[in-house]
Design a protein around this motif. Structure first.
Motif, PDB file in Angstrom:
ATOM      1  N   PRO A  45       0.815  -1.221   0.000  1.00 46.22           N
ATOM      2  CA  PRO A  45       0.000   0.000   0.000  1.00 46.22           C
ATOM      3  C   PRO A  45       0.849   1.272   0.000  1.00 46.22           C
ATOM      4  O   PRO A  45       1.831   1.384   0.732  1.00 46.22           O
ATOM      5  N   GLN A  46       0.421   2.209  -0.846  1.00 44.11           N
ATOM      6  CA  GLN A  46       1.071   3.515  -0.951  1.00 44.11           C
ATOM      7  C   GLN A  46      -0.002   4.595  -0.904  1.00 44.11           C
ATOM      8  O   GLN A  46      -1.144   4.354  -1.280  1.00 44.11           O
ATOM      9  N   TYR A  53       3.416  10.154  -4.859  1.00 42.22           N
ATOM     10  CA  TYR A  53       3.565   9.292  -3.693  1.00 42.22           C
ATOM     11  C   TYR A  53       4.108  10.101  -2.523  1.00 42.22           C
ATOM     12  O   TYR A  53       5.145  10.762  -2.631  1.00 42.22           O
ATOM     13  N   VAL A  54       3.374  10.042  -1.400  1.00 44.38           N
ATOM     14  CA  VAL A  54       3.789  10.797  -0.221  1.00 44.38           C
ATOM     15  C   VAL A  54       4.065   9.904   0.985  1.00 44.38           C
ATOM     16  O   VAL A  54       4.659  10.352   1.959  1.00 44.38           O
ATOM     17  N   PHE A  55       3.656   8.635   0.922  1.00 40.04           N
ATOM     18  CA  PHE A  55       3.828   7.768   2.087  1.00 40.04           C
ATOM     19  C   PHE A  55       3.584   6.331   1.663  1.00 40.04           C
ATOM     20  O   PHE A  55       2.755   6.080   0.784  1.00 40.04           O
ATOM     21  N   GLY A  56       4.281   5.406   2.291  1.00 42.71           N
ATOM     22  CA  GLY A  56       4.082   3.998   2.020  1.00 42.71           C
ATOM     23  C   GLY A  56       4.080   3.200   3.308  1.00 42.71           C
ATOM     24  O   GLY A  56       4.525   3.685   4.351  1.00 42.71           O
ATOM     25  N   MET A  57       3.584   1.978   3.223  1.00 38.20           N
ATOM     26  CA  MET A  57       3.543   1.109   4.398  1.00 38.20           C
ATOM     27  C   MET A  57       3.623  -0.341   3.957  1.00 38.20           C
ATOM     28  O   MET A  57       3.241  -0.671   2.835  1.00 38.20           O
ATOM     29  N   SER A  58       4.143  -1.161   4.839  1.00 36.73           N
ATOM     30  CA  SER A  58       4.218  -2.585   4.532  1.00 36.73           C
ATOM     31  C   SER A  58       4.397  -3.372   5.821  1.00 36.73           C
ATOM     32  O   SER A  58       4.724  -2.820   6.868  1.00 36.73           O
ATOM     33  N   ALA A  59       4.171  -4.660   5.714  1.00 36.80           N
ATOM     34  CA  ALA A  59       4.317  -5.567   6.845  1.00 36.80           C
ATOM     35  C   ALA A  59       5.502  -6.494   6.599  1.00 36.80           C
ATOM     36  O   ALA A  59       5.669  -7.010   5.496  1.00 36.80           O
ATOM     37  N   ALA A  60       6.299  -6.686   7.629  1.00 44.45           N
ATOM     38  CA  ALA A  60       7.395  -7.643   7.603  1.00 44.45           C
ATOM     39  C   ALA A  60       7.095  -8.720   8.649  1.00 44.45           C
ATOM     40  O   ALA A  60       6.036  -8.687   9.294  1.00 44.45           O
ATOM     41  N   LYS A  61       8.004  -9.642   8.822  1.00 47.24           N
ATOM     42  CA  LYS A  61       7.753 -10.752   9.739  1.00 47.24           C
ATOM     43  C   LYS A  61       7.484 -10.276  11.169  1.00 47.24           C
ATOM     44  O   LYS A  61       6.532 -10.712  11.806  1.00 47.24           O
ATOM     45  N   ASN A  62       8.335  -9.361  11.671  1.00 51.68           N
ATOM     46  CA  ASN A  62       8.238  -8.970  13.072  1.00 51.68           C
ATOM     47  C   ASN A  62       7.951  -7.492  13.309  1.00 51.68           C
ATOM     48  O   ASN A  62       8.025  -7.031  14.445  1.00 51.68           O
ATOM     49  N   ALA A  67       6.982   4.655   5.475  1.00 54.41           N
ATOM     50  CA  ALA A  67       7.992   5.349   4.684  1.00 54.41           C
ATOM     51  C   ALA A  67       7.434   6.639   4.097  1.00 54.41           C
ATOM     52  O   ALA A  67       6.450   6.596   3.355  1.00 54.41           O
ATOM     53  N   PRO A  68       8.068   7.781   4.403  1.00 55.21           N
ATOM     54  CA  PRO A  68       7.632   9.047   3.809  1.00 55.21           C
ATOM     55  C   PRO A  68       8.250   9.310   2.442  1.00 55.21           C
ATOM     56  O   PRO A  68       8.069  10.379   1.890  1.00 55.21           O
ATOM     57  N   TRP A  69       8.958   8.377   1.893  1.00 54.27           N
ATOM     58  CA  TRP A  69       9.576   8.507   0.573  1.00 54.27           C
ATOM     59  C   TRP A  69      10.552   9.679   0.497  1.00 54.27           C
ATOM     60  O   TRP A  69      10.651  10.337  -0.535  1.00 54.27           O
ATOM     61  N   SER A  70      11.257   9.948   1.596  1.00 54.75           N
ATOM     62  CA  SER A  70      12.167  11.084   1.593  1.00 54.75           C
ATOM     63  C   SER A  70      13.213  10.945   2.689  1.00 54.75           C
ATOM     64  O   SER A  70      12.865  10.914   3.873  1.00 54.75           O
ATOM     65  N   GLU A  71      14.464  10.900   2.291  1.00 48.10           N
ATOM     66  CA  GLU A  71      15.539  10.898   3.282  1.00 48.10           C
ATOM     67  C   GLU A  71      15.561  12.208   4.049  1.00 48.10           C
ATOM     68  O   GLU A  71      15.869  12.237   5.239  1.00 48.10           O
ATOM     69  N   ALA A  72      15.225  13.326   3.377  1.00 46.88           N
ATOM     70  CA  ALA A  72      15.216  14.633   4.041  1.00 46.88           C
ATOM     71  C   ALA A  72      14.152  14.675   5.142  1.00 46.88           C
ATOM     72  O   ALA A  72      14.410  15.177   6.247  1.00 46.88           O
ATOM     73  N   VAL A  73      12.960  14.150   4.864  1.00 50.06           N
ATOM     74  CA  VAL A  73      11.912  14.116   5.885  1.00 50.06           C
ATOM     75  C   VAL A  73      12.351  13.232   7.042  1.00 50.06           C
ATOM     76  O   VAL A  73      12.177  13.597   8.212  1.00 50.06           O
ATOM     77  N   MET A  74      12.939  12.094   6.732  1.00 47.25           N
ATOM     78  CA  MET A  74      13.435  11.219   7.803  1.00 47.25           C
ATOM     79  C   MET A  74      14.458  11.944   8.667  1.00 47.25           C
ATOM     80  O   MET A  74      14.417  11.860   9.895  1.00 47.25           O
TER      81      MET A  74
END
Length: 117
Positions: A45-46, A53-62, A67-74
């Motif tokens: 999902p994005q 694209y302004v944001f993304g999300m996902s599920a991993a095992k744990n 993700a805001p799709w931006s190193e600067a925002v991070m």
């Protein structure tokens, strides 16, 4: 990994807590950004606003990833993200995270400003 046909298909594939938390994240985004569209891209999902694209999300095992799709925002949000495991591009949150709606809204707003929307 399965190939999903829709955001709903992706969410329905997840275990209870993961699905519930990602749905809560999406509800928070809808509350603050009613113009947001949820799309399946890169098989996860994005969030798009005005076609960008302004944001993304996902599920991993744990964990779950946001993700805001931006190193600067991070980088700008590093002080507020101090309690989370992060990379240059994403935040890892617990699968049963108590959704911080303001953090998500602020990150999306910062990304939108970066994109000029």
């Amino acid at each position: 990994m399965a190939k999903f046909e829709s955001v709903e298909d992706y969410l329905n594939s997840l275990e209870g807590p993961k699905q519930e938390t990602l749905r809560a994240v999406m509800r928070a985004i809808e509350t603050h950004f009613p113009e947001a569209e949820f799309k399946l891209a890169w098989n996860v999902p994005q969030v798009q606003i005005q076609g960008k694209y302004v944001f993304g999300m996902s599920a991993a095992k744990n964990h779950l990833s946001l993700a805001p799709w931006s190193e600067a925002v991070m980088a700008d949000f590093a002080p507020r993200l101090a309690g989370y495991e992060t990379t240059k591009g994403l935040i890892r949150i617990p699968v049963d995270w108590d959704v911080d709606q303001q953090l998500i809204a602020d990150m999306i707003s910062a990304r939108m400003t970066e994109l000029g929307i």
